[in-house]
Scaffold this active site. Structure first.
Site, PDB file in Angstrom:
ATOM      1  N   GLU A  43       0.796  -1.336  -0.023  1.00 28.67           N
ATOM      2  CA  GLU A  43      -0.068   0.020  -0.148  1.00 28.67           C
ATOM      3  C   GLU A  43       0.813   1.294   0.154  1.00 28.67           C
ATOM      4  O   GLU A  43       2.001   1.271   0.649  1.00 28.67           O
ATOM      5  CB  GLU A  43      -0.889  -0.220   1.343  1.00 28.67           C
ATOM      6  CG  GLU A  43      -2.190   0.505   1.088  1.00 28.67           C
ATOM      7  CD  GLU A  43      -2.979  -0.126  -0.023  1.00 28.67           C
ATOM      8  OE1 GLU A  43      -3.110   0.240  -1.134  1.00 28.67           O
ATOM      9  OE2 GLU A  43      -3.731  -1.238   0.499  1.00 28.67           O
ATOM     10  N   HIS A  44       0.463   2.161  -0.768  1.00 26.42           N
ATOM     11  CA  HIS A  44       1.027   3.478  -0.881  1.00 26.42           C
ATOM     12  C   HIS A  44       2.652   3.195  -1.285  1.00 26.42           C
ATOM     13  O   HIS A  44       3.499   4.075  -1.115  1.00 26.42           O
ATOM     14  CB  HIS A  44       0.948   4.206   0.403  1.00 26.42           C
ATOM     15  CG  HIS A  44      -0.221   5.101   0.334  1.00 26.42           C
ATOM     16  ND1 HIS A  44      -0.482   6.259  -0.057  1.00 26.42           N
ATOM     17  CD2 HIS A  44      -1.380   4.849   1.217  1.00 26.42           C
ATOM     18  CE1 HIS A  44      -1.781   6.731   0.166  1.00 26.42           C
ATOM     19  NE2 HIS A  44      -2.159   5.937   0.890  1.00 26.42           N
ATOM     20  N   ASP A  46       2.950   2.337  -4.740  1.00 24.61           N
ATOM     21  CA  ASP A  46       3.044   1.841  -6.311  1.00 24.61           C
ATOM     22  C   ASP A  46       3.641   3.184  -7.090  1.00 24.61           C
ATOM     23  O   ASP A  46       4.327   3.202  -7.998  1.00 24.61           O
ATOM     24  CB  ASP A  46       1.646   1.874  -7.046  1.00 24.61           C
ATOM     25  CG  ASP A  46       0.652   2.898  -6.733  1.00 24.61           C
ATOM     26  OD1 ASP A  46       0.880   3.696  -5.652  1.00 24.61           O
ATOM     27  OD2 ASP A  46      -0.473   2.859  -7.311  1.00 24.61           O
ATOM     28  N   GLY A 132     -15.889   6.282  -2.859  1.00 26.99           N
ATOM     29  CA  GLY A 132     -15.177   6.886  -1.498  1.00 26.99           C
ATOM     30  C   GLY A 132     -14.928   5.744  -0.474  1.00 26.99           C
ATOM     31  O   GLY A 132     -14.456   5.722   0.359  1.00 26.99           O
ATOM     32  N   GLY A 134     -12.309   3.248  -1.218  1.00 26.05           N
ATOM     33  CA  GLY A 134     -11.222   2.509  -1.263  1.00 26.05           C
ATOM     34  C   GLY A 134     -11.031   1.586  -2.316  1.00 26.05           C
ATOM     35  O   GLY A 134      -9.836   0.815  -2.211  1.00 26.05           O
ATOM     36  N   SER A 136     -11.651   1.765  -5.597  1.00 29.13           N
ATOM     37  CA  SER A 136     -11.314   2.221  -6.766  1.00 29.13           C
ATOM     38  C   SER A 136     -12.644   2.523  -7.854  1.00 29.13           C
ATOM     39  O   SER A 136     -12.672   2.113  -8.989  1.00 29.13           O
ATOM     40  CB  SER A 136     -10.267   1.412  -7.607  1.00 29.13           C
ATOM     41  OG  SER A 136      -9.120   1.260  -6.884  1.00 29.13           O
ATOM     42  N   ASP A 182      -4.479   1.021  -9.474  1.00 24.68           N
ATOM     43  CA  ASP A 182      -5.892   0.952  -9.588  1.00 24.68           C
ATOM     44  C   ASP A 182      -6.353   0.693 -11.176  1.00 24.68           C
ATOM     45  O   ASP A 182      -6.848  -0.162 -11.327  1.00 24.68           O
ATOM     46  CB  ASP A 182      -6.624   2.050  -8.990  1.00 24.68           C
ATOM     47  CG  ASP A 182      -6.373   2.393  -7.515  1.00 24.68           C
ATOM     48  OD1 ASP A 182      -5.482   1.609  -6.824  1.00 24.68           O
ATOM     49  OD2 ASP A 182      -6.644   3.631  -7.203  1.00 24.68           O
ATOM     50  N   TYR A 232      -3.225  12.472   0.553  1.00 19.84           N
ATOM     51  CA  TYR A 232      -2.492  11.627  -0.450  1.00 19.84           C
ATOM     52  C   TYR A 232      -1.318  12.210  -1.173  1.00 19.84           C
ATOM     53  O   TYR A 232      -0.342  11.814  -1.367  1.00 19.84           O
ATOM     54  CB  TYR A 232      -3.597  11.250  -1.412  1.00 19.84           C
ATOM     55  CG  TYR A 232      -2.967  10.003  -2.472  1.00 19.84           C
ATOM     56  CD1 TYR A 232      -3.153   8.587  -2.131  1.00 19.84           C
ATOM     57  CD2 TYR A 232      -2.372  10.437  -3.461  1.00 19.84           C
ATOM     58  CE1 TYR A 232      -2.562   7.878  -3.114  1.00 19.84           C
ATOM     59  CE2 TYR A 232      -1.907   9.613  -4.194  1.00 19.84           C
ATOM     60  CZ  TYR A 232      -1.998   8.128  -4.168  1.00 19.84           C
ATOM     61  OH  TYR A 232      -1.414   7.052  -5.028  1.00 19.84           O
TER      62      TYR A 232
HETATM   63  C1  GLA Z   1      -5.167   5.025  -4.355  1.00 24.43           C
HETATM   64  C2  GLA Z   1      -4.116   5.347  -5.514  1.00 24.43           C
HETATM   65  C3  GLA Z   1      -3.295   4.040  -5.927  1.00 24.43           C
HETATM   66  C4  GLA Z   1      -2.530   3.953  -4.652  1.00 24.43           C
HETATM   67  C5  GLA Z   1      -3.104   3.553  -3.550  1.00 24.43           C
HETATM   68  C6  GLA Z   1      -2.505   3.322  -2.258  1.00 24.43           C
HETATM   69  O1  GLA Z   1      -5.861   3.864  -4.473  1.00 24.43           O
HETATM   70  O2  GLA Z   1      -4.967   5.712  -6.501  1.00 24.43           O
HETATM   71  O3  GLA Z   1      -2.473   4.454  -6.991  1.00 24.43           O
HETATM   72  O4  GLA Z   1      -1.438   4.783  -4.416  1.00 24.43           O
HETATM   73  O5  GLA Z   1      -4.042   4.686  -3.301  1.00 24.43           O
HETATM   74  O6  GLA Z   1      -1.750   1.993  -2.329  1.00 24.43           O
END
Ligand code: GLA
Length: 403
Positions: A43-44, A46, A132, A134, A136, A182, A232
Site C-alpha cells: 500500500e502506498h 505504487d 469513496g 477505497g 477504486s 488501480d 494523499y
Molecule cells: C490509491 C491510488 C493508488 C495507490 C493507493 C495506495 O488507490 O489511486 O495509486 O497509491 O491509493 O496504495
C-alpha cells in the site's frame, strides 16, 4: 452472469430514456465493464516503484456507449444521478466545471492527446463500486471510459496503455497524484487471480488466489475518503523528500550512483541509512515504503506455498506499518481493523487502498463469516458510532466489452 445482464438492462434503459432508442441496427449501442479492485498488500508504494498485489472485483462500472453523429459533443449520464453532463471535444478543460464527469473527460482528453481521433458520443454509466470506499470506483470509471472510447474510435491502444491514460487523467485533470495500481488492476484483472505488479517496470504475474476454507470479506467504514483533498498528495511529497534524503546519505557513505527509487533499497541498506534521516516523519515514511515492498514479495511467496497463516500475519504487519509509520488510516479504519483481529476466525486483516477512510480487507474462515460480521459491526459501532457495511469479495475479470 445474470447479474451482468441485469446491469446491462439497467444501463440500456437509462440510455434509451435519456438519449433515445437505437435506430436501425440496435448493435450500434455497445456495452463495456471495468471493475474496482481490492489491494491485498503493497500500500502506498505504487508511486515509489514498488510491488503491489491487487485483484479486480466483481463490483464494477458498466457503461453503454454510442456515437451521436456530432463532430465534438460528448454527453454523459449515470444511473445514479439525474441530468446530462455535456462537454465539447474542442474545449475539454471546461468539463472541469461540471458537477460530475471529470474522470471521463480527463480520459477523453488523454486519449485525444495521444492521437485518437474522437468524435461525438453519448455514454451512460452504471457504477456499482461504492464511492469513496477505497475500492477504486474512480479507476473503474476511467477504465471503462478508456476501453469504450478506444473501441468506438479505432481501438489503437492496448489495455495497459488505457490504464496509463486513466492514471494520467487522474493526475493531470483531477489533481490526484495517484500511482498506476488501480487502473492497471481494473484493466488487467483476471477472475480468481491477484496480480503481482512491479510498478517500476509494469511487469506483472497472475497469482491464483486460493484461499482454501476462507473467504475475502470487505468491511466498509462508511467514512468516505477524499483522496484529492486529503493527505494523499502530501504523502507523495514526503516520499519524494525521503528518496532525496536517502540518496544524500548514500553519497556520504561513498556510493557514487545512488538508487533511483525508494523501493529498490534492500533491508540492509534501510538499516544502514534510514537512522540518519533527521526528520521523524520522513524517516517513518521511508521505513514503511521499503519494508512494505519487501513484505509484498514475502507475502506472495507464502501464498504460493499455500501458507495462509503466514500470509495473514504479513497482512497484519502491513497494517501496522501503514497505521503507525505511514499514518494513512484514521480512527475508523483502526477501529475496524482492531475489531477484526479480535475475532478468532480472522486469518488476516488490513486496510486497503488510499486510506483515511474506506475499507478493510479480511480473510475469514468460511464457516464464521456471519459471526465475524456481527462481531466486527458491534465493536466498530461502539467505537465510532458508525454503521459498517460488508461485502463478500469475489475476484473477477478486468475491463472488457460485454456482448
Ligand atoms: C490509491 C491510488 C493508488 C495507490 C493507493 C495506495 O488507490 O489511486 O495509486 O497509491 O491509493 O496504495
Amino acid at each position: 452472469m445474470d447479474n451482468e445482464i441485469l446491469k446491462m438492462q439497467t444501463v440500456e434503459k437509462r440510455f434509451a430514456g435519456t438519449f433515445g432508442k437505437s435506430k436501425g441496427d440496435s448493435r450500434d449501442l455497445r456495452f463495456f465493464a471495468a471493475p474496482g479492485r481490492v489491494n491485498l498488500i503493497g500500500e502506498h508504494i505504487d508511486y515509489c516503484g514498488g510491488y503491489v498485489f491487487p485483484a479486480a472485483l466483481t463490483l464494477d462500472t458498466v457503461a453503454a456507449v454510442r456515437k451521436n453523429g456530432t463532430a465534438s459533443t460528448v454527453r454523459l449520464a449515470a444511473t445514479t444521478l439525474d441530468g446530462v453532463y455535456e462537454f465539447d471535444l474542442e474545449d475539454i478543460d471546461r468539463a472541469k466545471t461540471l458537477r460530475w464527469g471529470n474522470y471521463q473527460a480527463g480520459v477523453v482528453k488523454e486519449l485525444a492527446e495521444a492521437g485518437l481521433e474522437i468524435g461525438g458520443f453519448d455514454m451512460v454509466f452504471h457504477p456499482t463500486v461504492p464511492i469513496g470506499s477505497g475500492l477504486s470506483s474512480s479507476a473503474s470509471q476511467e477504465t471503462v471510459t478508456g476501453f469504450a472510447v478506444n473501441a468506438l474510435f479505432g481501438g489503437k491502444f492496448t489495455p495497459v496503455e488505457l490504464a496509463l491514460a486513466g492514471q494520467r487523467a487522474e493526475n493531470n485533470f483531477c489533481g490526484v497524484n495517484c500511482g498506476i495500481m488501480d487502473q492497471f488492476a481494473s484493466a488487467m484483472g483476471r477472475k480468481d487471480n491477484a496480480i503481482l505488479l512491479n510498478c517500476a517496470t509494469l511487469e506483472y504475474e497472475y497469482v491464483p488466489l486460493d484461499l482454501g476454507d476462507n473467504l475475502l470479506v470487505l468491511a466498509n467504514t462508511c467514512k468516505k475518503h477524499a483522496l484529492g483533498a486529503s493527505k494523499y498528495n502530501e504523502r507523495r511529497r514526503e516520499v519524494t523528500v525521503g528518496l532525496e534524503e536517502m540518496q544524500a546519505i548514500e553519497r556520504t557513505h561513498g556510493v557514487a550512483v545512488p538508487r533511483d527509487n525508494l523501493c529498490s533499497y534492500s533491508r540492509e541498506e534501510l538499516k544502514a541509512y534510514a537512522p540518519e534521516i533527521k526528520d521523524d516523519t520522513i524517516r517513518k515514511r521511508v521505513l514503511h515504503v521499503v519494508s512494505e515492498n519487501i513484505r509484498v514479495r514475502e507475502a506472495v511467496e507464502v501464498l504460493k506455498k499455500g501458507d495462509l497463516a503466514a500470509f495473514g500475519r504479513l497482512l497484519r504487519e502491513a497494517n501496522e506499518s501503514i497505521r503507525y509509520l505511514y499514518e494513512a488510516t484514521g480512527e475508523e479504519l483502526d477501529a475496524m481493523f482492531d475489531a477484526a483481529i479480535s475475532f478468532e476466525g480472522t486469518v488476516g486483516a488490513r486496510m486497503t487502498g488510499g486510506g483515511f477512510g474506506g475499507c478493510t480487507v479480511n480473510i475469514v474462515r468460511k464457516d464464521s463469516v456471519e459471526e465475524f460480521e456481527r462481531h466486527v459491526a458491534r465493536l466498530y459501532t461502539e467505537a465510532t458510532g458508525n454503521t459498517p457495511e460488508f461485502y463478500a469479495c469475489s475476484v473477477g475479470d478486468g475491463a472488457r466489452e460485454l456482448t
